[in-house]
Design a protein around this motif. Sequence first.
Motif, PDB file in Angstrom:
ATOM      1  N   SER A 258      21.710  32.092 -28.667  1.00  0.00           N
ATOM      2  CA  SER A 258      20.158  32.525 -29.023  1.00  0.00           C
ATOM      3  C   SER A 258      19.353  32.199 -28.113  1.00  0.00           C
ATOM      4  O   SER A 258      19.616  31.161 -27.584  1.00  0.00           O
ATOM      5  CB  SER A 258      20.009  32.101 -30.559  1.00  0.00           C
ATOM      6  N   LEU A 259      18.144  32.884 -28.024  1.00  0.00           N
ATOM      7  CA  LEU A 259      17.026  32.597 -26.996  1.00  0.00           C
ATOM      8  C   LEU A 259      16.402  31.113 -27.566  1.00  0.00           C
ATOM      9  O   LEU A 259      15.935  30.634 -26.736  1.00  0.00           O
ATOM     10  CB  LEU A 259      16.359  33.785 -26.940  1.00  0.00           C
ATOM     11  N   ASP A 260      16.348  30.792 -28.881  1.00  0.00           N
ATOM     12  CA  ASP A 260      15.893  29.734 -29.161  1.00  0.00           C
ATOM     13  C   ASP A 260      16.910  28.471 -28.810  1.00  0.00           C
ATOM     14  O   ASP A 260      16.232  27.523 -28.040  1.00  0.00           O
ATOM     15  CB  ASP A 260      15.992  29.342 -30.906  1.00  0.00           C
ATOM     16  N   ALA A 261      18.131  28.894 -28.685  1.00  0.00           N
ATOM     17  CA  ALA A 261      19.002  27.614 -28.403  1.00  0.00           C
ATOM     18  C   ALA A 261      18.887  27.619 -26.823  1.00  0.00           C
ATOM     19  O   ALA A 261      18.970  26.396 -26.258  1.00  0.00           O
ATOM     20  CB  ALA A 261      20.484  27.820 -28.633  1.00  0.00           C
ATOM     21  N   ALA A 262      18.741  28.680 -26.077  1.00  0.00           N
ATOM     22  CA  ALA A 262      18.526  28.616 -24.695  1.00  0.00           C
ATOM     23  C   ALA A 262      17.183  28.009 -24.156  1.00  0.00           C
ATOM     24  O   ALA A 262      17.402  27.396 -23.109  1.00  0.00           O
ATOM     25  CB  ALA A 262      18.412  30.124 -24.335  1.00  0.00           C
ATOM     26  N   GLY A 263      16.187  27.985 -25.055  1.00  0.00           N
ATOM     27  CA  GLY A 263      15.271  27.305 -24.494  1.00  0.00           C
ATOM     28  C   GLY A 263      15.267  25.752 -24.573  1.00  0.00           C
ATOM     29  O   GLY A 263      14.942  25.057 -23.586  1.00  0.00           O
ATOM     30  N   VAL A 264      16.221  25.284 -25.551  1.00  0.00           N
ATOM     31  CA  VAL A 264      16.223  23.765 -25.724  1.00  0.00           C
ATOM     32  C   VAL A 264      17.331  23.400 -24.514  1.00  0.00           C
ATOM     33  O   VAL A 264      17.182  22.615 -23.793  1.00  0.00           O
ATOM     34  CB  VAL A 264      17.089  23.607 -27.112  1.00  0.00           C
ATOM     35  N   TYR A 265      18.105  24.296 -24.267  1.00  0.00           N
ATOM     36  CA  TYR A 265      19.287  24.035 -23.226  1.00  0.00           C
ATOM     37  C   TYR A 265      18.763  24.156 -21.906  1.00  0.00           C
ATOM     38  O   TYR A 265      19.009  23.269 -20.995  1.00  0.00           O
ATOM     39  CB  TYR A 265      20.400  25.151 -23.198  1.00  0.00           C
ATOM     40  N   GLY A 266      17.593  25.359 -21.638  1.00  0.00           N
ATOM     41  CA  GLY A 266      17.044  25.257 -20.480  1.00  0.00           C
ATOM     42  C   GLY A 266      16.259  24.100 -20.095  1.00  0.00           C
ATOM     43  O   GLY A 266      16.285  23.624 -18.747  1.00  0.00           O
ATOM     44  N   VAL A 267      15.502  23.391 -21.054  1.00  0.00           N
ATOM     45  CA  VAL A 267      14.993  22.109 -20.616  1.00  0.00           C
ATOM     46  C   VAL A 267      15.953  21.122 -20.200  1.00  0.00           C
ATOM     47  O   VAL A 267      15.758  20.459 -19.321  1.00  0.00           O
ATOM     48  CB  VAL A 267      14.187  21.747 -22.092  1.00  0.00           C
ATOM     49  N   ALA A 268      16.950  20.644 -21.097  1.00  0.00           N
ATOM     50  CA  ALA A 268      18.077  19.854 -20.486  1.00  0.00           C
ATOM     51  C   ALA A 268      18.429  20.221 -19.077  1.00  0.00           C
ATOM     52  O   ALA A 268      18.752  19.359 -18.412  1.00  0.00           O
ATOM     53  CB  ALA A 268      19.287  19.893 -21.472  1.00  0.00           C
ATOM     54  N   ASN A 269      18.852  21.624 -18.740  1.00  0.00           N
ATOM     55  CA  ASN A 269      19.154  21.907 -17.649  1.00  0.00           C
ATOM     56  C   ASN A 269      18.282  21.789 -16.439  1.00  0.00           C
ATOM     57  O   ASN A 269      18.702  22.027 -15.271  1.00  0.00           O
ATOM     58  CB  ASN A 269      19.659  23.305 -17.768  1.00  0.00           C
ATOM     59  N   ARG A 270      17.008  21.537 -16.817  1.00  0.00           N
ATOM     60  CA  ARG A 270      15.961  21.293 -15.619  1.00  0.00           C
ATOM     61  C   ARG A 270      15.761  19.890 -15.551  1.00  0.00           C
ATOM     62  O   ARG A 270      15.152  19.335 -14.551  1.00  0.00           O
ATOM     63  CB  ARG A 270      14.560  22.032 -15.971  1.00  0.00           C
ATOM     64  N   VAL A 271      16.033  19.025 -16.658  1.00  0.00           N
ATOM     65  CA  VAL A 271      15.881  17.563 -16.440  1.00  0.00           C
ATOM     66  C   VAL A 271      17.212  16.861 -15.662  1.00  0.00           C
ATOM     67  O   VAL A 271      17.010  16.200 -14.728  1.00  0.00           O
ATOM     68  CB  VAL A 271      15.815  16.998 -17.512  1.00  0.00           C
ATOM     69  N   ALA A 272      18.422  17.537 -15.853  1.00  0.00           N
ATOM     70  CA  ALA A 272      19.505  16.937 -15.282  1.00  0.00           C
ATOM     71  C   ALA A 272      19.451  17.151 -13.906  1.00  0.00           C
ATOM     72  O   ALA A 272      20.056  16.090 -13.202  1.00  0.00           O
ATOM     73  CB  ALA A 272      20.808  17.669 -16.001  1.00  0.00           C
TER      74      ALA A 272
END
Length: 433
Positions: A258-272
């Motif tokens: 879902s796009l909601d989950a993608a938002g959370v994942y996108g943040v983690a994928n920008r911090v890592a």
Amino acid sequence: MTITPVRVSPIIIQLIRKFGGASVFVAAGRLSFLVLVIVAGRLVPSTEFGLFMVALATSQILGIALTGGTGPAAQLVVADGISRNRPAVVIGFVRFTVVLTMSLSVSVSALFLAVSYVARGWIGSNSALSVLGGTGMLLVPMAMSTVREYVARALGLIHLSFAPRDIYWTLLLCALLAILPLARIHFVAIAAITLFIIETLFWAVIWRNALAGIWHRRRDMRRYHGKWLKTSLWMMSNFVAGFSFERIDTLAVGLLGSLDAAGVYGVANRVAPLISLCQRFVVPVALPAIAKANAAGDAKGVRSEIQHGLIISLLMAGPLFIGIQLFAPYVMAVFGPRFVSGAATLRILAVAHFALAMQGTLGAALTAAASPSIYSRYAWTALSVTAVVLLIATPRFGTAGAATGAAVGICCLFIAMSLTIWRRFYSVRGTAA
């Protein structure tokens, strides 16, 4: 060979002297984007924020492909033209690059937007069509941005290479989100419009500072187009494969979840990626040093440069990796309470980016002292493994499955490269050869 701090220190000093300016812009750009993520994560609706993260990742991958690889190739062709005092080559290649990029990106963007609009009228709105439309909006300015970054870097304009998108665009979006409620609802469209304006302005600055003075030296360069395109396509293969490792998992979450989950994942994928950010500084120093030692037939020198690069990477990436493993929930909480659920995902992605940080020097060694095709072959194979795992694990395990897919592919690439480096440069047989 015994490695001592005395031998490592000169490389660190050289890195700071040669790439200190670039490293400041890279660090500032990454910090600016994290500020944008914090602001947008708190002000933009979760679905719109997720759409932005997925569309941004997709447009960044396609942005390289739709330059035909001419963006990355500018570092070779334009730099060579400058060093040989051949302004006609510089002007000719920049014109070739801009025309090719605009033609491809405008065509694909129009296709994406048309398909998204027509299909939405037939089957209604869904995540895939939203991502297609959002990508269509961002595609043209992102392709322009990709070309501008590499052309400016080849021209020696470090500020114009790193700052426009990474710093000015992100900070402008933060300001618009703070003062303009409409920007929060239509964030992707506002982001696309502002990026297009910024890229147009900074292309004008590049023209004024570097190209206007040699425009009169232009001539017909069509006979070079085939050669340039051949070089560009090879560069595109490597850059798209390498860049996809950091973005394809976000795309998978948006399309398979879902796009909601993608938002959370996108943040983690920008911090890592903070863990692997060191490669932006290490590889430019390690690659020419390895190439120089290899050209001189100095096998010990090649091994020494590889070891020094790995040590520096470990010193830079290690503390960040440990910090994220220990404090992942607190790191994610900075972006807002709803992002704390991505702490486990961040820990898995940290493993992937630690492996990515350590393999940068190995990739430089394969490119400079072996064959560039080796890295390309390994990268595309590992990316295929990642895609398969993403298709299987993301629908079943959500963001954790996507992060695992990214980690599996990157770790496979790291293992393959490590074994090849060992066989070619360290084993008795490889050393003898």
